[in-house]
Scaffold this motif. Structure first.
Motif, PDB file in Angstrom:
ATOM      1  N   VAL A 139      17.253  20.171  -1.474  1.00 54.75           N
ATOM      2  CA  VAL A 139      18.178  19.052  -1.616  1.00 54.75           C
ATOM      3  C   VAL A 139      17.442  17.718  -1.745  1.00 54.75           C
ATOM      4  CG1 VAL A 139      20.121  20.062  -0.430  1.00 54.75           C
ATOM      5  CG2 VAL A 139      18.300  18.969   0.899  1.00 54.75           C
ATOM      6  N   LEU A 140      18.124  16.797  -2.329  1.00 61.44           N
ATOM      7  CA  LEU A 140      17.614  15.427  -2.398  1.00 61.44           C
ATOM      8  C   LEU A 140      18.328  14.661  -1.290  1.00 61.44           C
ATOM      9  CD1 LEU A 140      15.934  13.560  -4.495  1.00 61.44           C
ATOM     10  CD2 LEU A 140      18.194  12.701  -5.021  1.00 61.44           C
ATOM     11  N   VAL A 141      17.579  14.336  -0.250  1.00 66.94           N
ATOM     12  CA  VAL A 141      18.194  13.661   0.884  1.00 66.94           C
ATOM     13  C   VAL A 141      18.335  12.174   0.579  1.00 66.94           C
ATOM     14  CG1 VAL A 141      17.933  13.071   3.315  1.00 66.94           C
ATOM     15  CG2 VAL A 141      17.247  15.336   2.496  1.00 66.94           C
TER      16      VAL A 141
ATOM     17  N   MET B  11      19.043   4.350  -0.248  1.00 62.54           N
ATOM     18  CA  MET B  11      18.955   5.498  -1.152  1.00 62.54           C
ATOM     19  C   MET B  11      20.299   5.757  -1.834  1.00 62.54           C
ATOM     20  SD  MET B  11      16.093   6.796  -1.806  1.00 62.54           S
ATOM     21  CE  MET B  11      16.270   8.465  -2.410  1.00 62.54           C
TER      22      MET B  11
ATOM     23  N   ASP C 169       6.073   3.457  -4.142  1.00 64.02           N
ATOM     24  CA  ASP C 169       4.780   3.876  -3.596  1.00 64.02           C
ATOM     25  C   ASP C 169       4.572   5.363  -3.806  1.00 64.02           C
ATOM     26  OD1 ASP C 169       4.304   1.370  -2.741  1.00 64.02           O
ATOM     27  OD2 ASP C 169       4.958   1.694  -0.670  1.00 64.02           O
ATOM     28  N   THR C 170       3.364   5.788  -3.536  1.00 61.38           N
ATOM     29  CA  THR C 170       3.079   7.199  -3.714  1.00 61.38           C
ATOM     30  C   THR C 170       3.886   8.053  -2.722  1.00 61.38           C
ATOM     31  OG1 THR C 170       1.362   8.859  -3.685  1.00 61.38           O
ATOM     32  CG2 THR C 170       1.028   6.998  -2.225  1.00 61.38           C
ATOM     33  N   GLY C 171       4.420   9.150  -3.221  1.00 62.06           N
ATOM     34  CA  GLY C 171       5.143  10.090  -2.364  1.00 62.06           C
ATOM     35  C   GLY C 171       6.566   9.713  -2.029  1.00 62.06           C
ATOM     36  N   VAL C 172       7.109   8.655  -2.629  1.00 59.58           N
ATOM     37  CA  VAL C 172       8.484   8.257  -2.279  1.00 59.58           C
ATOM     38  C   VAL C 172       9.541   9.100  -2.992  1.00 59.58           C
ATOM     39  CG1 VAL C 172       8.098   5.862  -1.592  1.00 59.58           C
ATOM     40  CG2 VAL C 172       8.453   6.405  -4.005  1.00 59.58           C
ATOM     41  N   GLY C 173       9.119   9.800  -4.048  1.00 61.62           N
ATOM     42  CA  GLY C 173      10.072  10.649  -4.763  1.00 61.62           C
ATOM     43  C   GLY C 173      10.399  10.138  -6.158  1.00 61.62           C
ATOM     44  N   LYS C 174       9.429   9.489  -6.794  1.00 63.71           N
ATOM     45  CA  LYS C 174       9.691   8.950  -8.142  1.00 63.71           C
ATOM     46  C   LYS C 174       9.958  10.067  -9.138  1.00 63.71           C
ATOM     47  CE  LYS C 174       5.741   6.732  -8.241  1.00 63.71           C
ATOM     48  NZ  LYS C 174       5.284   6.997  -6.864  1.00 63.71           N
ATOM     49  N   GLU C 175       9.203  11.155  -8.985  1.00 58.96           N
ATOM     50  CA  GLU C 175       9.405  12.257  -9.925  1.00 58.96           C
ATOM     51  C   GLU C 175      10.770  12.906  -9.706  1.00 58.96           C
ATOM     52  OE1 GLU C 175       5.998  14.632 -10.565  1.00 58.96           O
ATOM     53  OE2 GLU C 175       7.087  16.178 -11.668  1.00 58.96           O
TER      54      GLU C 175
ATOM     55  N   ILE D 120      15.459  14.509   6.158  1.00 55.97           N
ATOM     56  CA  ILE D 120      14.467  15.195   5.311  1.00 55.97           C
ATOM     57  C   ILE D 120      13.716  16.222   6.150  1.00 55.97           C
ATOM     58  CG2 ILE D 120      12.314  14.904   4.015  1.00 55.97           C
ATOM     59  CD1 ILE D 120      13.372  12.117   3.165  1.00 55.97           C
TER      60      ILE D 120
ATOM     61  N   VAL E  86       7.562  10.423   1.735  1.00 53.73           N
ATOM     62  CA  VAL E  86       8.254  11.711   1.871  1.00 53.73           C
ATOM     63  C   VAL E  86       7.280  12.882   1.790  1.00 53.73           C
ATOM     64  CG1 VAL E  86      10.130  13.134   1.019  1.00 53.73           C
ATOM     65  CG2 VAL E  86      10.266  10.660   0.792  1.00 53.73           C
ATOM     66  N   ARG E  87       6.270  12.737   0.926  1.00 55.42           N
ATOM     67  CA  ARG E  87       5.332  13.846   0.766  1.00 55.42           C
ATOM     68  C   ARG E  87       4.656  14.164   2.097  1.00 55.42           C
ATOM     69  NH1 ARG E  87       2.621  12.116  -3.397  1.00 55.42           N
ATOM     70  NH2 ARG E  87       3.833  13.218  -4.948  1.00 55.42           N
TER      71      ARG E  87
HETATM   72  N1  LIG Z   1      14.994  12.274  -1.254  1.00 55.49           N
HETATM   73  C1  LIG Z   1      14.238  13.358  -1.069  1.00 55.49           C
HETATM   74  N2  LIG Z   1      14.690  14.377  -0.329  1.00 55.49           N
HETATM   75  C2  LIG Z   1      13.917  15.462  -0.120  1.00 55.49           C
HETATM   76  N3  LIG Z   1      12.681  15.634  -0.637  1.00 55.49           N
HETATM   77  C3  LIG Z   1      12.184  14.644  -1.390  1.00 55.49           C
HETATM   78  C4  LIG Z   1      12.924  13.456  -1.645  1.00 55.49           C
HETATM   79  N4  LIG Z   1      12.176  12.638  -2.425  1.00 55.49           N
HETATM   80  C5  LIG Z   1      11.024  13.277  -2.623  1.00 55.49           C
HETATM   81  N5  LIG Z   1      11.000  14.470  -2.020  1.00 55.49           N
HETATM   82  C6  LIG Z   1       9.865  15.412  -2.004  1.00 55.49           C
HETATM   83  O1  LIG Z   1       8.700  14.666  -1.669  1.00 55.49           O
HETATM   84  C7  LIG Z   1       7.585  15.076  -2.440  1.00 55.49           C
HETATM   85  C8  LIG Z   1       7.061  13.905  -3.233  1.00 55.49           C
HETATM   86  O2  LIG Z   1       7.996  13.534  -4.214  1.00 55.49           O
HETATM   87  P1  LIG Z   1       7.543  13.023  -5.675  1.00 55.49           P
HETATM   88  O3  LIG Z   1       8.763  12.857  -6.487  1.00 55.49           O
HETATM   89  O4  LIG Z   1       6.464  13.887  -6.222  1.00 55.49           O
HETATM   90  O5  LIG Z   1       6.930  11.600  -5.286  1.00 55.49           O
HETATM   91  P2  LIG Z   1       6.152  10.552  -6.200  1.00 55.49           P
HETATM   92  O6  LIG Z   1       6.288  10.992  -7.623  1.00 55.49           O
HETATM   93  O7  LIG Z   1       6.819   9.232  -5.933  1.00 55.49           O
HETATM   94  O8  LIG Z   1       4.732  10.559  -5.721  1.00 55.49           O
HETATM   95  C9  LIG Z   1       8.088  16.224  -3.296  1.00 55.49           C
HETATM   96  O9  LIG Z   1       7.793  17.424  -2.606  1.00 55.49           O
HETATM   97  C10 LIG Z   1       9.576  16.004  -3.369  1.00 55.49           C
HETATM   98  O10 LIG Z   1      10.250  17.216  -3.567  1.00 55.49           O
END
Ligand SMILES: Nc1ncnc2c1ncn2[C@@H]1O[C@H](COP(=O)(O)OP(=O)(O)O)[C@@H](O)[C@H]1O
Ligand SMILES: [Mg+2]
Length: 466
Positions: free
Chosen positions: A135-137, A143, A165-171, A319, A356-357
């Motif tokens: 899930v996307l929390v 958010m 920032d890195t690991g925030v969930g941009k992808e 999360i 988040v990572r």
């Molecule tokens: N809102 C969210 N809820 C749950 N997991 C998330 C969320 N956002 C990111 N993640 C998880 O956190 C990790 C990093 O996300 P990612 O999109 O790769 O970050 P970024 O591209 O900003 O470095 C991944 O494992 C992703 O699945």
């Protein structure tokens, strides 16, 4: 996740040109409950194809009537079976290299059925793999408002630049934009890490190359632009792209065509572009490290993914629970309703520079402990927490007064957390129990934080425990 489809929901679109294969295909497929449709004759194939699961069969003879470009326009990532003379050398100047599935004109029913079945299985496998494994929390207000922006902008063709920032969930946000697009969402999502393209290989990675175009180019190769046809191209860490590569990227985006290395045939591009950056691109433009013209092309729509700290304990805990649930499995789900207070407090209090990572990593570790021990083993879990803290000491363990050498991120974090607590207190009209519940922390921790940040309800003095 899309629902898996059955064989009888499959449409076979046939562009037969002058080849007269349609009737034969219909006969061969008679025992399968599929619909065989003459695509040459559909006045508005785009409409018809929308939302359908299909396989295209295209005869080489459509090239004569100019039907190939018409066909490729409406395929939208559909697998293609190419009907051509047997043993004919593949000529990528005549048709796209992704038409890899070839049937001879004198195909047998068995050959056709085997190939169609194989392609359907591939489509099914693709469908069965969820786009997002979990899930996307997004419980926090910031958010929620980001997600409503994502929903609003997902189904348009403008380029999007995602900051964070890195690991925030941009992808994850980019994927969300992808699946929300009514057309491109059905095509591929092609992520490219712009910081990882070796010098000198930009063209071959992005443009692709024709067979034999250089030593080692044994097969023709579709570049990222082509791979993303009908879908979304996600350019991650776009700020890492060196200037000479920025020019090349810009040119392609302006012309909307690409020519493979070693080929002279321009290929028309069609995808949705989403880029992401963890550095301040505007600053890079100012300093001359990023081309302004490329920046404006990418940043038609801009989204900012908030840091984990800005989202606060609500999201951290949610999360944490979601990841633990995926590690521990259904059987343990019940026990996750009430995480022990010492654990939620610790998580709420921890600073995760890796966002988040990093939090996910900790949650996975704790999930494994609980699953293996069959209980909330405090000693082992505390050890995992201590390890994580060593990577990122909690602000509580540092002196409240910021020191000159202290990283800016820590000071920002303190300021963010202070504001978050104040706004939660205001929302709950300064009722501490409700505020603590709202923030997902215990009353004691809330009180400690109020003391640390000297938060009072307009009255002078240090807050007292209630
Ligand atoms: N809102 C969210 N809820 C749950 N997991 C998330 C969320 N956002 C990111 N993640 C998880 O956190 C990790 C990093 O996300 P990612 O999109 O790769 O970050 P970024 O591209 O900003 O470095 C991944 O494992 C992703 O699945
Ligand atoms: Mg990333």
């Amino acid at each position: 996740m899309r629902t898996p489809f059955h064989f009888d929901e499959l449409d076979l679109y046939v562009w037969e040109g002058k080849a007269d294969v349609l009737d034969r295909i219909a006969r061969c497929m008679a025992s399968f409950d599929v619909e065989v449709i003459r695509a040459d004759g559909i006045p508005q194939p785009q409409e018809r194809l929308k939302g359908r699961v299909g396989v295209a069969i295209i005869s080489v003879t459509v090239i004569d009537g100019g039907g190939l470009s018409m066909a490729s326009e409406v395929l939208q990532g559909m697998p293609v079976i190419w009907v051509a003379a047997a043993n004919r050398d593949r000529d990528t100047r005549l048709y796209p290299a992704e038409y890899q599935h070839i049937l001879p004109f004198d195909f047998t029913g068995a050959e056709l059925r085997t190939l169609v079945t194989k392609l359907v299985q591939q489509l099914r496998a693709h469908d069965a793999t969820p786009d997002r494994p979990d899930v996307l929390v997004a419980n926090s207000e910031c958010m929620q408002s980001l997600l409503s922006e994502v929903t609003a902008f997902a189904d348009c063709d403008h380029n999007v630049l995602v900051h964070g920032d890195t690991g925030v969930g941009k992808e994850r946000i980019a994927q969300q934009l992808h699946v929300g697009h009514s057309l491109y969402g059905k095509g591929p999502f092609v992520p490219v890490n712009c910081g990882a393209i070796p010098d000198g290989l930009f063209e071959s990675h992005f443009f692709g190359h024709a067979k034999g175009s250089f030593t080692g180019a044994v097969h023709a190769h579709r570049g990222y632009f082509e791979q993303a046809t009908g879908g979304t191209l996600f350019l991650d860490e776009i700020g890492d792209l060196p200037r000479y590569q920025q020019v090349k990227l810009l040119r392609v985006l302006e012309d909307n065509v690409v020519t493979r290395l070693g080929s002279t045939v321009p290929i028309k591009l069609d995808f949705r572009l989403v880029a992401a950056t963890n550095c301040d691109l505007r600053e890079l433009v100012q300093s001359g490290d990023f081309r302004a013209d490329l920046f404006y092309r990418l940043a038609v729509i801009e989204l900012q993914v908030p840091s984990l700290e800005a989202r606060g304990a609500v999201d951290k805990i949610a999360i944490f629970k979601a990841v633990m649930a995926s590690v521990m499995g259904e059987a343990h789900r019940e026990s996750l309703h009430d995480l022990p207070y010492w654990l939620t407090d610790a998580i709420a209090d921890m600073y995760f520079p890796g966002n988040v990572r990093q939090l996910r990593n900790l949650a996975e570790r704790v999930g494994v402990i609980v699953r293996q021990m069959g209980a909330w083993d405090q000693t082992l879990i505390e050890r995992a927490l201590a390890l994580a803290r060593r990577m990122s000491p909690a602000p509580g363990s540092a002196p409240a007064d910021t020191e000159p050498g202290e990283p800016a991120s820590r000071r920002n974090w303190d300021a963010t957390e202070r504001n978050r607590i104040i706004s939660a207190l205001e929302t709950k009209e300064w009722r501490r129990l409700e505020t603590a519940q709202f923030l997902g922390i215990s009353r004691k921790v809330l009180w400690e934080k109020m003391r640390k940040y000297q938060i009072t309800n307009g009255e002078p003095g240090i807050p007292q425990p209630d």
